[in-house]
Motif scaffolding. Structure first.
Motif, PDB file in Angstrom:
ATOM      1  N   TYR A   1       0.834  -1.197   0.000  1.00 56.91           N
ATOM      2  CA  TYR A   1       0.000   0.000   0.000  1.00 56.91           C
ATOM      3  C   TYR A   1       0.877   1.258   0.000  1.00 56.91           C
ATOM      4  N   TYR A   2       1.975   1.217   0.736  1.00 53.28           N
ATOM      5  CA  TYR A   2       2.887   2.348   0.799  1.00 53.28           C
ATOM      6  C   TYR A   2       3.930   2.320  -0.316  1.00 53.28           C
TER       7      TYR A   2
ATOM      8  N   ARG B   1      -3.103   7.217  -1.812  1.00 55.58           N
ATOM      9  CA  ARG B   1      -3.353   6.401  -0.632  1.00 55.58           C
ATOM     10  C   ARG B   1      -4.740   6.594  -0.048  1.00 55.58           C
TER      11      ARG B   1
ATOM     12  N   ARG C   1      -7.487   3.365  -0.406  1.00 57.02           N
ATOM     13  CA  ARG C   1      -6.908   2.126   0.095  1.00 57.02           C
ATOM     14  C   ARG C   1      -7.821   0.952  -0.250  1.00 57.02           C
TER      15      ARG C   1
ATOM     16  N   ASP D   1      -3.770   0.085   6.938  1.00 52.56           N
ATOM     17  CA  ASP D   1      -2.632   0.992   6.937  1.00 52.56           C
ATOM     18  C   ASP D   1      -1.745   0.660   8.136  1.00 52.56           C
TER      19      ASP D   1
END
Length: 259
Positions: free
Chosen positions: A30-31, A183, A186, A192
């Motif tokens: 995700y990051y 972001r 998501r 997160d």
């Protein structure tokens, strides 16, 4: 997220730890959407430099994400993961239970004697990803010196991390703003950073390890990420024969050093 209460009806401890490993990977992706590309480049260059049966040190290994990919790509490889985080190491131990090609040890890279915890004196490759940016330049340079002593002749070190170039501040900020906008969308089921650790604290199999982890990481330095050329120059000064960037995005890079 699978918790201890789900273990019996989902096929035992193996699936429980696999669920945590998969959840960690999704959170990291995700990051870092290009995380798998970094790993591919790193493992390609391990194979290119030291062959298909290397002894690998996975430095600041976390849950063993990189170890798992090395073992899948290079079935003759053996990996030793080292980390100080008891929660992430608990997942690594659980996920790799019964895998005789992987071992994990606890050591704090800030401790000058951390190498005494390692089961081998020399390694064909040292790999680390998204981990060393919390070290300030002086202790990181000292660590590179220690790693030069662990890598055998012809061996390789690869560091994939946040390495922004301070000469392009507007470009860096534009890329950062784009990442933050993206972001907001998501994917469903992906936690997160904060929610992932909250879920770990709520799992009885991890709660104690997370509490110990919180105490440890409360003392970590914020770090001072350096640009790729600093890493390459510092690695050469530490005793590596060659070093340069082998992959890069706007603010991240993979730097390779050859002994």
């Amino acid at each position: 997220m699978m918790t201890a209460a789900d273990t019996s009806r989902h096929g035992g401890a193996g699936r429980h730890w696999r669920a945590w490993q998969d959840s960690w990977d999704r959170q990291q992706e995700y990051y870092l959407p290009d995380r798998e590309e970094r790993f591919r480049v790193m493992i390609d260059l391990v194979e290119a430099c030291v062959g298909t049966e290397p002894l690998v040190l996975d430095l600041a290994c976390g849950t063993g994400s990189l170890t798992g990919r090395v073992l899948r790509r290079l079935p003759g490889a053996r990996c030793v993961g080292v980390d100080v985080d008891p929660a992430l190491l608990a997942i690594a131990h659980g996920h790799f239970a019964g895998e005789d090609r992987a071992a994990f040890v606890t050591a704090d890279l800030r401790d000058p004697g951390w190498t005494r915890a390692l089961p081998h004196g020399r390694y064909d490759a040292v790999l680390t990803a998204t981990s060393l940016h919390w070290l300030n330049p002086e202790p990181l340079a000292a660590l590179y010196g220690q790693l030069a002593g662990l890598v055998g002749d012809g061996g390789v070190l690869l560091n994939a991390d946040h390495m922004p170039d301070p000469t392009t501040p507007r470009l860096n900020e534009a890329e950062r703003a784009l990442r933050h906008r993206r972001r907001t969308a998501r994917p469903e089921g992906v936690l997160d950073w904060t929610r992932w650790w909250d879920a770990a604290r709520a799992d009885p199999t991890l709660a104690d390890a997370v509490a110990r982890r919180d105490a440890i990481h409360g003392t970590h330095a914020d770090g001072d990420p350096r640009p790729p050329h600093w890493h390459a120059e510092t690695l050469r000064a530490a005793g590596f024969a060659e070093s340069r960037t082998v992959w890069r995005s706007v603010t991240d890079a993979v730097v390779l050093a050859l002994k």
